[in-house]
Write a protein that holds these residues in place. Structure first.
Motif, PDB file in Angstrom:
ATOM      1  N   HIS A   6      -4.344   9.441   0.029  1.00 47.82           N
ATOM      2  CA  HIS A   6      -5.701   8.845   0.104  1.00 47.82           C
ATOM      3  C   HIS A   6      -6.646   9.896   0.621  1.00 47.82           C
ATOM      4  O   HIS A   6      -7.700  10.055  -0.024  1.00 47.82           O
ATOM      5  CB  HIS A   6      -5.615   7.600   1.014  1.00 47.82           C
ATOM      6  N   ASN A  65      -8.803  -5.887  -3.045  1.00 50.36           N
ATOM      7  CA  ASN A  65     -10.105  -5.595  -3.654  1.00 50.36           C
ATOM      8  C   ASN A  65     -10.011  -4.375  -4.560  1.00 50.36           C
ATOM      9  O   ASN A  65     -11.006  -3.913  -5.071  1.00 50.36           O
ATOM     10  CB  ASN A  65     -11.222  -5.461  -2.612  1.00 50.36           C
ATOM     11  N   THR A 102      -3.963  -4.931  -0.208  1.00 47.85           N
ATOM     12  CA  THR A 102      -5.419  -4.871  -0.227  1.00 47.85           C
ATOM     13  C   THR A 102      -5.842  -5.192  -1.649  1.00 47.85           C
ATOM     14  O   THR A 102      -5.575  -4.405  -2.575  1.00 47.85           O
ATOM     15  CB  THR A 102      -5.908  -3.479   0.221  1.00 47.85           C
ATOM     16  N   TRP A 137      -3.915   0.637   7.524  1.00 48.01           N
ATOM     17  CA  TRP A 137      -4.341  -0.638   6.929  1.00 48.01           C
ATOM     18  C   TRP A 137      -3.175  -1.647   6.841  1.00 48.01           C
ATOM     19  O   TRP A 137      -3.061  -2.414   5.889  1.00 48.01           O
ATOM     20  CB  TRP A 137      -4.949  -0.428   5.540  1.00 48.01           C
ATOM     21  N   GLN A 171      -1.025   6.735   0.276  1.00 49.04           N
ATOM     22  CA  GLN A 171      -1.169   5.408  -0.324  1.00 49.04           C
ATOM     23  C   GLN A 171      -0.604   5.508  -1.728  1.00 49.04           C
ATOM     24  O   GLN A 171      -0.972   6.412  -2.473  1.00 49.04           O
ATOM     25  CB  GLN A 171      -2.645   5.028  -0.381  1.00 49.04           C
ATOM     26  N   GLU A 199     -16.839  -1.526  -1.071  1.00 47.21           N
ATOM     27  CA  GLU A 199     -17.142  -1.760   0.331  1.00 47.21           C
ATOM     28  C   GLU A 199     -18.415  -0.981   0.614  1.00 47.21           C
ATOM     29  O   GLU A 199     -18.526  -0.269   1.576  1.00 47.21           O
ATOM     30  CB  GLU A 199     -15.964  -1.304   1.186  1.00 47.21           C
ATOM     31  N   LEU A 207       0.815  -1.232   0.000  1.00 47.30           N
ATOM     32  CA  LEU A 207       0.000   0.000   0.000  1.00 47.30           C
ATOM     33  C   LEU A 207       0.840   1.269   0.000  1.00 47.30           C
ATOM     34  O   LEU A 207       0.394   2.312  -0.447  1.00 47.30           O
ATOM     35  CB  LEU A 207      -0.894   0.039   1.245  1.00 47.30           C
ATOM     36  N   ASN A 219      -6.519  -2.140  -4.471  1.00 51.68           N
ATOM     37  CA  ASN A 219      -5.304  -1.347  -4.340  1.00 51.68           C
ATOM     38  C   ASN A 219      -4.045  -2.018  -4.888  1.00 51.68           C
ATOM     39  O   ASN A 219      -3.237  -1.372  -5.562  1.00 51.68           O
ATOM     40  CB  ASN A 219      -5.111  -0.952  -2.869  1.00 51.68           C
ATOM     41  N   TRP A 274      -6.851   7.003  -4.678  1.00 53.03           N
ATOM     42  CA  TRP A 274      -6.939   5.863  -5.596  1.00 53.03           C
ATOM     43  C   TRP A 274      -8.263   5.867  -6.354  1.00 53.03           C
ATOM     44  O   TRP A 274      -8.337   5.410  -7.503  1.00 53.03           O
ATOM     45  CB  TRP A 274      -6.712   4.523  -4.880  1.00 53.03           C
ATOM     46  N   ARG A 312     -16.561   5.775  -2.692  1.00 50.63           N
ATOM     47  CA  ARG A 312     -15.273   5.801  -3.417  1.00 50.63           C
ATOM     48  C   ARG A 312     -15.052   4.574  -4.299  1.00 50.63           C
ATOM     49  O   ARG A 312     -14.404   4.646  -5.341  1.00 50.63           O
ATOM     50  CB  ARG A 312     -14.118   5.953  -2.428  1.00 50.63           C
ATOM     51  N   HIS A 313     -15.549   3.423  -3.862  1.00 57.62           N
ATOM     52  CA  HIS A 313     -15.381   2.226  -4.712  1.00 57.62           C
ATOM     53  C   HIS A 313     -16.400   2.283  -5.846  1.00 57.62           C
ATOM     54  O   HIS A 313     -17.546   2.649  -5.627  1.00 57.62           O
ATOM     55  CB  HIS A 313     -15.648   0.949  -3.908  1.00 57.62           C
TER      56      HIS A 313
HETATM   57  C1  FUC Z   1      -9.878  -0.254   1.039  1.00 61.63           C
HETATM   58  C2  FUC Z   1     -10.403   1.136   0.713  1.00 61.63           C
HETATM   59  C3  FUC Z   1      -9.834   2.183   1.588  1.00 61.63           C
HETATM   60  C4  FUC Z   1      -8.326   2.038   1.644  1.00 61.63           C
HETATM   61  C5  FUC Z   1      -7.938   0.638   2.056  1.00 61.63           C
HETATM   62  C6  FUC Z   1      -6.475   0.384   2.042  1.00 61.63           C
HETATM   63  O1  FUC Z   1     -10.422  -0.725   2.205  1.00 61.63           O
HETATM   64  O2  FUC Z   1     -11.788   1.179   0.806  1.00 61.63           O
HETATM   65  O3  FUC Z   1     -10.183   3.439   1.032  1.00 61.63           O
HETATM   66  O4  FUC Z   1      -7.766   2.312   0.405  1.00 61.63           O
HETATM   67  O5  FUC Z   1      -8.503  -0.276   1.192  1.00 61.63           O
END
Ligand code: FUC
Length: 835
Positions: free
Chosen positions: A719, A416, A414, A409, A723, A550, A397, A418, A670, A631-632
């Motif tokens: 972010h 899903n 991550t 985090w 990030q 999310e 990250l 990143n 992101w 954001r997603h």
């Molecule tokens: C996901 C995103 C957050 C963040 C995290 C590392 O959970 O929803 O915004 O980037 O990853």
């Protein structure tokens, strides 16, 4: 420098390519520079070689260099059998979803199907260089990072003496080296000290190195997980494996000065020039070996790197470093002509320049700088193996730069969005090799993922959820019940990562890679997925449970819900994996039976839908989302990085556009980065450009926010907090505006914004194995060079018919443009112009 530019101009002329020498990006434009030292970490300058990472503050009286080593993580191999009851809940979850639409019950049951949190990426230490100027202020000060050379320098004058520090992290020698010099003989007097936030001790070696040896914790909880009474950082693991060891060594060498090394530091007196070398290593021995009891000998490794580097000396190390780094970096140049005349912004320090840009200044040079900075960061944070130096892990990250014991985090993987985003620029910006650490790590993950599939679901194949780490954690995280299913229980990590295996093949045409590495892992992901899919009452294949990371929807029975059936992202990712495997098995001429099975199953997948507002529907029903601006934008996977939605599917293409319009431009770094890519795929360069402007909005806010975004003074993505994915998505997005090939046709300048009227880009890569140089004026293609790397036919889509040097070709009208097929021999180039 003049010579280098001349050389580039010459090689362009030889190849028949007549773009003027200005096409080569001037090295001078490729730098970040500042008129003051960094006060904050987000002002410090990052250097790295995929192993050693350093943040250079450039202080006068005290220089701080914050250090990382990319394999230094807390924890050890993934623990198995952490939730033996998990699989027994699956039938209940499915019943709740498919029979009673009880989304709340499904949510609660899923909490019983969680495992452990991932481990965290650790800071290694700090190196300090302390002078005693007795508080004297510098009369001149300057620091910079030359991103085309990967060199960071600080120059200042105190009491009439000019002091210089130059720092690099060499990949071939796996060594950090600092050259300190003073303009007057014998004026260098300073102390070097080192410390770590981890448990550590210092000693002096036989060859007078300052040696820092330490140990990472056996476990570190994520920064957001703080249940009362729980110790978040644990050093001793009495039931399993203790943490990783690390060591770094510092050696100062001076021809004329006195160097005295003790366990508290290195004292340098009366020197004119000093070289400080730093080597580092950990006991990390692969994802499946305990780094303590079964770890590598980090002492021998760090000593070995130092011993190899010392006899070479600074100049040779620097030359090798420059040669190595430039062999990657110089493959691509990108230049946007400033059509307004001389841009004063180029003379501003980078932080001031960014501030001025944020207020609306026209400064295309800062955009090309941002693009190249993303490439710089990828080369510096993700490295394949070199002789005597193993490959590093994938960029996390924060790439490889982290100062915190409990980083945001966990600074983990991550998956899903990143981690994948980190690697979007890899292939197209001609850095395939930098993709390799991710591709290798996916192999590891597929192994832990097979255990997770079996233990958590009683399924075959392999699965991964939204979080992972250097150990290949693949279970749904949450410490067995504390995670929120809206993020923890998402099942498509493996399938999405497999896209990277396939895309690496599409770009490189490396059939051995496809056969030996990619296909078997992709197939096993599909085998899990086939097990995972169930038939709904209408005969469609659906995923149940399913989440759309999310985001939440309004439950028709009241309240908010995360878990349902066949989310659009799930189905889009599965469709992508199945179609890639179908193509891959055809390329390899293998597995016809499995291919036919996938063809049949793919036809039965739950269909994409358009909701009542004309948007692509996010969930299997037209539920209302609780956060319209979330954001997603997971449900647009099929637009990017997938390719099922395109101009060839006009209704979904329009629905995707509508989705983004309603979602708006707000978001984290992101999220804005992803939207640049989306708008590029929607062929709307001006909207993509609007988001580039937002992504590059100056900020110094490090506090977490889900509606933030922006760029820190050191050009790191915010972010916020920092990030690195936004940097990479920005670079990838700009490339996507300049060239696209996801539909197996090469399209040049598909989403050129009005602001980029005239320019040149060279060295971008496209699928099927081509390298492109493109030039344009008044927003229109003027000339392109296409080099074939694999001998495949090139299907070129253009808006007007084209002429090709030395070739009789015919452009055929297709859709609202023309298609021309070029047969270019492997290794040969052709020049293309509009007719
Ligand atoms: C996901 C995103 C957050 C963040 C995290 C590392 O959970 O929803 O915004 O980037 O990853």
């Amino acid at each position: 420098m003049k010579i280098a530019l001349k050389r580039i101009a010459l090689s362009l002329a030889i190849s028949g390519w007549c773009i003027p020498a200005v096409a080569a990006q001037k090295a001078d434009s490729l730098k970040l520079w500042y008129a003051q030292p960094a006060n904050e970490w987000i002002e410090a300058l990052p250097v790295g070689n995929g192993h050693i990472g350093a943040m250079v503050f450039g202080g006068v009286e005290e220089e701080l260099i914050q250090l990382n080593e990319s394999t230094l993580w807390s924890g050890g191999p993934v623990k198995t059998n952490v939730n033996p009851g998990s699989a027994s809940y699956l039938p209940q979850v499915r019943k709740a979803l498919l029979e009673s639409q009880d989304y709340q019950l499904a949510n609660e049951l899923l909490k019983k199907m969680q495992g452990l949190y991932t481990e965290s990426y650790m800071p290694m230490g700090d190196l300090k260089i302390t002078h005693d100027f007795k508080g004297a202020k510098p009369s001149r000060y300057y620091r910079d990072l030359l991103i085309g050379n990967a060199l960071a320098s600080t120059v200042f004058t105190v009491n009439g003496v000019e002091y210089k520090r130059e720092i690099l992290v060499s990949a071939p020698d796996n060594i950090l080296a600092i050259r300190l010099s003073a303009s007057k003989a014998g004026q260098l007097n300073f102390k070097v000290s080192a410390c770590s936030k981890l448990r550590y001790q210092t000693e002096v070696s036989k060859i007078k190195e300052l040696v820092v040896s330490g140990k990472a914790p056996a476990h570190v909880d994520p920064n957001y997980y703080n249940p009362p009474g729980r110790q978040p950082i644990v050093y001793e693991d009495t039931t399993g494996c203790n943490g990783m060891r690390f060591q770094f060594r510092i050696k100062a060498v001076s021809k004329d000065g006195e160097v005295v090394t003790s366990s508290s530091g290195i004292q340098v007196k009366d020197a004119s020039e000093v070289i400080i070398y730093l080597s580092a290593a950990t006991s990390f021995n692969g994802f499946d070996k305990c780094p303590d009891s079964d770890g590598k000998d980090e002492k021998a490794l760090s000593a070995g790197f130092m011993q190899k580097a010392l006899p070479k000396g600074y100049n040779l190390i620097k030359n090798n470093h420059l040669k190595d780094f430039k062999s990657f970096f110089n493959r691509v140049s990108f230049n946007i002509e400033d059509t307004t005349g001389v841009n004063q912004n180029t003379f501003l320090p980078s932080d001031e320049r960014l501030k001025s840009y944020s207020k609306g200044a026209y400064d295309p040079g800062s955009e090309t700088l941002y693009f190249q900075f993303g490439r710089y960061l990828l080369i510096s944070s993700s490295r394949p193996a070199l002789p005597g130096v193993p490959a590093g892990p994938p960029a996390n990250l924060q790439g490889i730069w982290n100062k915190e014991m409990r980083p945001p985090w966990s600074s983990n993987y991550t998956i899903n969005i990143n981690t994948q985003m980190n690697y979007w620029p890899a292939e197209v910006t001609n850095l395939s090799e930098m993709h390799e650490p991710l591709l290798a790590w996916i192999q590891d993950l597929s192994k832990t993922g097979a255990t997770t599939a079996k233990e958590f679901y009683g399924a075959k194949g392999w699965v991964a959820h939204h979080n992972s780490d250097i150990w290949g954690q693949s279970n749904p995280v949450g410490n067995v019940g504390d995670g929120d299913p809206v993020w923890a229980n998402w099942f498509m990590g493996a399938d999405w990562l497999c896209q990277h295996l396939w895309e690496h093949y599409r770009f490189t045409q490396d059939k051995d890679f496809l056969k030996d590495k990619a296909y078997p892992v992709m197939k096993q992901a599909a085998i899990f997925t086939l097990d995972w899919l169930v038939e709904d009452p209408d005969g469609y294949l659906v995923t149940a449970p399913a989440t759309s990371p999310e985001n939440l929807f309004k439950d028709p029975k009241g309240g908010e819900a995360a878990v349902s059936i066949a989310t659009t992202m799930d189905i889009s990712i599965i469709d992508d994996l199945f179609s890639s495997l179908i193509d891959a098995s055809q390329v390899l001429g293998t597995d016809a039976e499995f291919r036919n099975l996938l063809i049949a199953k793919r036809k039965k997948l739950y269909p994409l839908k358009i909701d009542k507002r004309g948007r692509l529907q996010e969930w299997f029903k037209d539920f209302e989302e609780t956060d319209t601006l979330h954001r997603h934008v997971s449900h647009l996977f099929a637009l990017h990085p997938g390719h099922r939605i395109s101009t060839e599917t006009p209704e979904f293409f329009e629905a995707a556009k509508k989705t983004l319009e309603v979602r708006g431009d707000v978001g984290t770094g992101w999220s804005k980065g992803w939207k640049i890519n989306f708008w590029a795929r929607l062929l709307d360069g001006d909207h993509a450009y609007k988001l580039i402007r937002q992504l590059m909005q100056y900020t110094d806010n490090s506090k977490g926010s889900s509606r933030g975004g922006g760029t820190y003074p050191n050009f790191f993505d915010a972010h916020p907090p920092f990030q690195i994915d936004g940097n990479f998505a920005g670079t990838a997005g700009m490339a996507e505006m300049l060239v696209q090939s996801h539909l197996s046709e090469v399209v040049m300048l598909p989403a050129l914004p009005a602001a980029w009227k005239q320019g040149q880009v060279s060295g971008l890569k496209v699928r099927s194995g081509f390298e492109l140089d493109i030039a344009w004026k008044a927003g229109k293609l003027t000339e392109a060079r296409i080099k074939s790397l694999s001998g495949q036919p090139c299907r070129l889509r253009t808006s007007v018919p084209i002429a090709v040097s030395g070739m009789q070709i015919k452009s055929t009208k297709a859709g609202n443009g023309y298609v021309t097929t070029l047969n270019i021999n492997k290794g040969a180039s052709v020049v293309v112009r509009p007719q």
